[in-house]
Design a protein around this motif. Structure first.
Motif, PDB file in Angstrom:
ATOM      1  N   LEU A 122     -43.089  34.055  -9.184  1.00 29.69           N
ATOM      2  CA  LEU A 122     -41.846  33.675  -8.512  1.00 29.69           C
ATOM      3  C   LEU A 122     -41.167  32.555  -9.290  1.00 29.69           C
ATOM      4  CD1 LEU A 122     -39.807  33.834  -6.179  1.00 29.69           C
ATOM      5  CD2 LEU A 122     -41.279  32.256  -4.902  1.00 29.69           C
ATOM      6  N   GLN A 123     -41.950  31.571  -9.742  1.00 32.42           N
ATOM      7  CA  GLN A 123     -41.367  30.471 -10.519  1.00 32.42           C
ATOM      8  C   GLN A 123     -40.821  30.977 -11.844  1.00 32.42           C
ATOM      9  OE1 GLN A 123     -40.901  27.282  -9.254  1.00 32.42           O
ATOM     10  NE2 GLN A 123     -39.522  27.317 -11.025  1.00 32.42           N
ATOM     11  N   TYR A 124     -41.532  31.914 -12.462  1.00 28.84           N
ATOM     12  CA  TYR A 124     -41.059  32.526 -13.717  1.00 28.84           C
ATOM     13  C   TYR A 124     -39.711  33.211 -13.487  1.00 28.84           C
ATOM     14  CZ  TYR A 124     -41.178  35.579 -17.886  1.00 28.84           C
ATOM     15  OH  TYR A 124     -40.884  36.243 -19.059  1.00 28.84           O
ATOM     16  N   LYS A 125     -39.612  33.923 -12.371  1.00 27.57           N
ATOM     17  CA  LYS A 125     -38.355  34.606 -12.037  1.00 27.57           C
ATOM     18  C   LYS A 125     -37.215  33.600 -11.876  1.00 27.57           C
ATOM     19  CE  LYS A 125     -36.337  37.587  -8.423  1.00 27.57           C
ATOM     20  NZ  LYS A 125     -36.607  38.353  -7.196  1.00 27.57           N
ATOM     21  N   LEU A 126     -37.479  32.522 -11.143  1.00 28.16           N
ATOM     22  CA  LEU A 126     -36.440  31.517 -10.908  1.00 28.16           C
ATOM     23  C   LEU A 126     -36.055  30.811 -12.204  1.00 28.16           C
ATOM     24  CD1 LEU A 126     -37.815  30.079  -7.548  1.00 28.16           C
ATOM     25  CD2 LEU A 126     -35.848  31.614  -7.825  1.00 28.16           C
ATOM     26  N   ASP A 127     -37.053  30.564 -13.054  1.00 23.50           N
ATOM     27  CA  ASP A 127     -36.772  29.950 -14.365  1.00 23.50           C
ATOM     28  C   ASP A 127     -35.923  30.890 -15.221  1.00 23.50           C
ATOM     29  OD1 ASP A 127     -38.293  27.788 -13.578  1.00 23.50           O
ATOM     30  OD2 ASP A 127     -40.044  28.297 -14.799  1.00 23.50           O
ATOM     31  N   PHE A 128     -36.238  32.177 -15.169  1.00 29.25           N
ATOM     32  CA  PHE A 128     -35.452  33.172 -15.901  1.00 29.25           C
ATOM     33  C   PHE A 128     -34.013  33.173 -15.392  1.00 29.25           C
ATOM     34  CE2 PHE A 128     -33.592  37.294 -16.696  1.00 29.25           C
ATOM     35  CZ  PHE A 128     -34.094  37.704 -17.924  1.00 29.25           C
ATOM     36  N   TYR A 129     -33.860  33.186 -14.073  1.00 30.75           N
ATOM     37  CA  TYR A 129     -32.519  33.169 -13.479  1.00 30.75           C
ATOM     38  C   TYR A 129     -31.698  31.994 -14.002  1.00 30.75           C
ATOM     39  CZ  TYR A 129     -33.097  36.689  -9.651  1.00 30.75           C
ATOM     40  OH  TYR A 129     -33.235  37.827  -8.905  1.00 30.75           O
ATOM     41  N   ASP A 130     -32.306  30.801 -13.979  1.00 26.51           N
ATOM     42  CA  ASP A 130     -31.575  29.601 -14.417  1.00 26.51           C
ATOM     43  C   ASP A 130     -31.228  29.667 -15.900  1.00 26.51           C
ATOM     44  OD1 ASP A 130     -31.543  28.482 -11.892  1.00 26.51           O
ATOM     45  OD2 ASP A 130     -33.361  27.287 -12.212  1.00 26.51           O
ATOM     46  N   ALA A 131     -32.180  30.118 -16.719  1.00 31.57           N
ATOM     47  CA  ALA A 131     -31.929  30.236 -18.159  1.00 31.57           C
ATOM     48  C   ALA A 131     -30.840  31.273 -18.419  1.00 31.57           C
ATOM     49  CB  ALA A 131     -33.219  30.619 -18.884  1.00 31.57           C
ATOM     50  N   PHE A 132     -30.847  32.334 -17.620  1.00 32.71           N
ATOM     51  CA  PHE A 132     -29.861  33.392 -17.793  1.00 32.71           C
ATOM     52  C   PHE A 132     -28.455  32.887 -17.460  1.00 32.71           C
ATOM     53  CE2 PHE A 132     -27.439  37.030 -16.068  1.00 32.71           C
ATOM     54  CZ  PHE A 132     -27.369  37.801 -17.220  1.00 32.71           C
ATOM     55  N   LEU A 133     -28.327  32.095 -16.414  1.00 33.98           N
ATOM     56  CA  LEU A 133     -27.015  31.552 -16.055  1.00 33.98           C
ATOM     57  C   LEU A 133     -26.491  30.635 -17.160  1.00 33.98           C
ATOM     58  CD1 LEU A 133     -24.640  31.150 -14.157  1.00 33.98           C
ATOM     59  CD2 LEU A 133     -26.005  29.494 -12.869  1.00 33.98           C
ATOM     60  N   ASP A 134     -27.365  29.805 -17.711  1.00 32.92           N
ATOM     61  CA  ASP A 134     -26.959  28.956 -18.848  1.00 32.92           C
ATOM     62  C   ASP A 134     -26.489  29.826 -20.019  1.00 32.92           C
ATOM     63  OD1 ASP A 134     -27.635  26.695 -17.431  1.00 32.92           O
ATOM     64  OD2 ASP A 134     -29.592  26.427 -18.411  1.00 32.92           O
ATOM     65  N   TYR A 135     -27.225  30.899 -20.254  1.00 31.39           N
ATOM     66  CA  TYR A 135     -26.932  31.810 -21.369  1.00 31.39           C
ATOM     67  C   TYR A 135     -25.580  32.499 -21.179  1.00 31.39           C
ATOM     68  CZ  TYR A 135     -27.654  35.937 -24.392  1.00 31.39           C
ATOM     69  OH  TYR A 135     -27.521  36.934 -25.321  1.00 31.39           O
ATOM     70  N   THR A 136     -25.334  33.019 -19.984  1.00 28.12           N
ATOM     71  CA  THR A 136     -24.059  33.722 -19.750  1.00 28.12           C
ATOM     72  C   THR A 136     -22.885  32.743 -19.784  1.00 28.12           C
ATOM     73  OG1 THR A 136     -24.359  33.595 -17.333  1.00 28.12           O
ATOM     74  CG2 THR A 136     -25.061  35.621 -18.421  1.00 28.12           C
ATOM     75  N   ASN A 137     -23.079  31.559 -19.229  1.00 30.81           N
ATOM     76  CA  ASN A 137     -21.985  30.578 -19.265  1.00 30.81           C
ATOM     77  C   ASN A 137     -21.637  30.189 -20.702  1.00 30.81           C
ATOM     78  OD1 ASN A 137     -21.596  30.551 -16.522  1.00 30.81           O
ATOM     79  ND2 ASN A 137     -22.789  28.694 -16.152  1.00 30.81           N
ATOM     80  N   LYS A 138     -22.656  30.092 -21.543  1.00 30.69           N
ATOM     81  CA  LYS A 138     -22.411  29.768 -22.955  1.00 30.69           C
ATOM     82  C   LYS A 138     -21.624  30.897 -23.629  1.00 30.69           C
ATOM     83  CE  LYS A 138     -24.888  28.271 -27.120  1.00 30.69           C
ATOM     84  NZ  LYS A 138     -24.691  29.416 -28.042  1.00 30.69           N
ATOM     85  N   LEU A 139     -21.993  32.147 -23.334  1.00 37.82           N
ATOM     86  CA  LEU A 139     -21.268  33.287 -23.904  1.00 37.82           C
ATOM     87  C   LEU A 139     -19.807  33.285 -23.462  1.00 37.82           C
ATOM     88  CD1 LEU A 139     -23.820  36.261 -23.596  1.00 37.82           C
ATOM     89  CD2 LEU A 139     -23.134  35.056 -25.664  1.00 37.82           C
ATOM     90  N   ARG A 140     -19.589  32.954 -22.193  1.00 40.57           N
ATOM     91  CA  ARG A 140     -18.202  32.892 -21.697  1.00 40.57           C
ATOM     92  C   ARG A 140     -17.428  31.756 -22.354  1.00 40.57           C
ATOM     93  NH1 ARG A 140     -18.030  32.532 -15.470  1.00 40.57           N
ATOM     94  NH2 ARG A 140     -15.786  32.698 -15.663  1.00 40.57           N
ATOM     95  N   ASP A 141     -18.100  30.613 -22.503  1.00 41.57           N
ATOM     96  CA  ASP A 141     -17.440  29.474 -23.150  1.00 41.57           C
ATOM     97  C   ASP A 141     -17.025  29.807 -24.576  1.00 41.57           C
ATOM     98  OD1 ASP A 141     -17.775  28.006 -20.860  1.00 41.57           O
ATOM     99  OD2 ASP A 141     -19.506  26.859 -21.597  1.00 41.57           O
TER     100      ASP A 141
END
Length: 257
Positions: A122-141
């Motif tokens: 579950l923690q791995y999933k939540l960590d993935f979610y957070d890393a993914f949001l950072d990743y997508t925001n960077k792509l949008r930026d």
């Protein structure tokens, strides 16, 4: 202007879906791009027919562990660029993300982790979610429009599963998982299906164990997201609930570019 059809499907094993007629289905329906999740195979384990489907170029990102996770995309359109993973080892070894850059958008095919096998996952999933949001925001930026598809492994709202009350303490509908989806959307992303369909009983996954599909006791776990700036290119978003072969069904997105 041209209309593109994109499909996303958790096939629960690419070799299994192959035995159930995947290539025939693809040849008959001819989406421009199909992204599949949970391939559970490495390329050297696949028959050539699955690598070289007529009219499509195939791209694979497999997990290091055999028979586990993995994503693949078949495309009739030539991309500018293809990248496996987010650049974070602890996630990339599981083969969960395939980035394909096209002229007008970047497609992210994601198999998000399942948090159901204990606290650590579950923690791995939540960590993935957070890393993914950072990743997508960077792509949008960086100026990219994003089409994000795959098995999110979370139903966002009570309307998105048949028995919300009974599943409040089950991974896939935990408050902390649902809060992340809300946070993701509040960062400027859109759950495209709900732009077109506000009806209940719209699901993409049904448990094999309980023959839940026969009774439509399901969960909506599979999504197409886009960034808000790209929403005006979306002309439809839908669920193909009559397509069999996996415990998930495919979902579709139409773009007018």
């Amino acid at each position: 202007m041209s209309e593109l059809e994109l499909i996303s499907w958790n096939v629960n094993g690419i070799r299994a879906i192959h035995r159930k007629g995947f290539i025939d289905w693809l040849s008959e329906n001819k989406p421009d791009i199909i992204s599949i999740q949970e391939t559970k195979a490495q390329i050297d384990q696949l028959p050539k027919k699955l690598i070289n489907i007529p009219d499509y170029t195939s791209y694979f990102n497999s997990a290091e562990r055999k028979g586990y996770s993995g994503v693949a995309t078949y495309s009739q359109i030539k991309p500018q660029n293809v990248i496996n993973g987010m650049g974070i080892d602890k996630f990339d070894t599981e083969g969960r993300l395939l980035r394909i850059d096209y002229d007008e958008f970047t497609l992210l095919n994601i198999y998000y982790p399942n948090g159901g096998s204990g606290e650590e996952r579950l923690q791995y999933k939540l960590d993935f979610y957070d890393a993914f949001l950072d990743y997508t925001n960077k792509l949008r930026d960086e100026g990219n429009n994003l089409v994000i598809c795959g098995d999110l492994n979370t139903a966002h709202n009570p309307i998105d599963l048949a028995r919300p009350k009974a599943n409040e303490e089950v991974s896939g509908f935990l408050p902390i998982e649902r809060e992340w989806v809300s946070k993701f959307l509040s960062n400027g992303y859109v759950d495209t299906f709900r732009e077109f369909n506000q009806e209940p009983d719209q699901y993409t996954w049904w448990s094999y164990r309980t023959k839940a599909r026969d009774r439509n006791v399901g969960w909506r776990l599979d999504y197409f997201f886009v960034n808000e700036e790209f929403l005006d290119k979306v002309v439809d978003s839908y669920i193909l609930s009559d397509v069999m072969g996996s415990d998930h069904c495919p979902i579709g997105l139409k773009l007018d570019l």
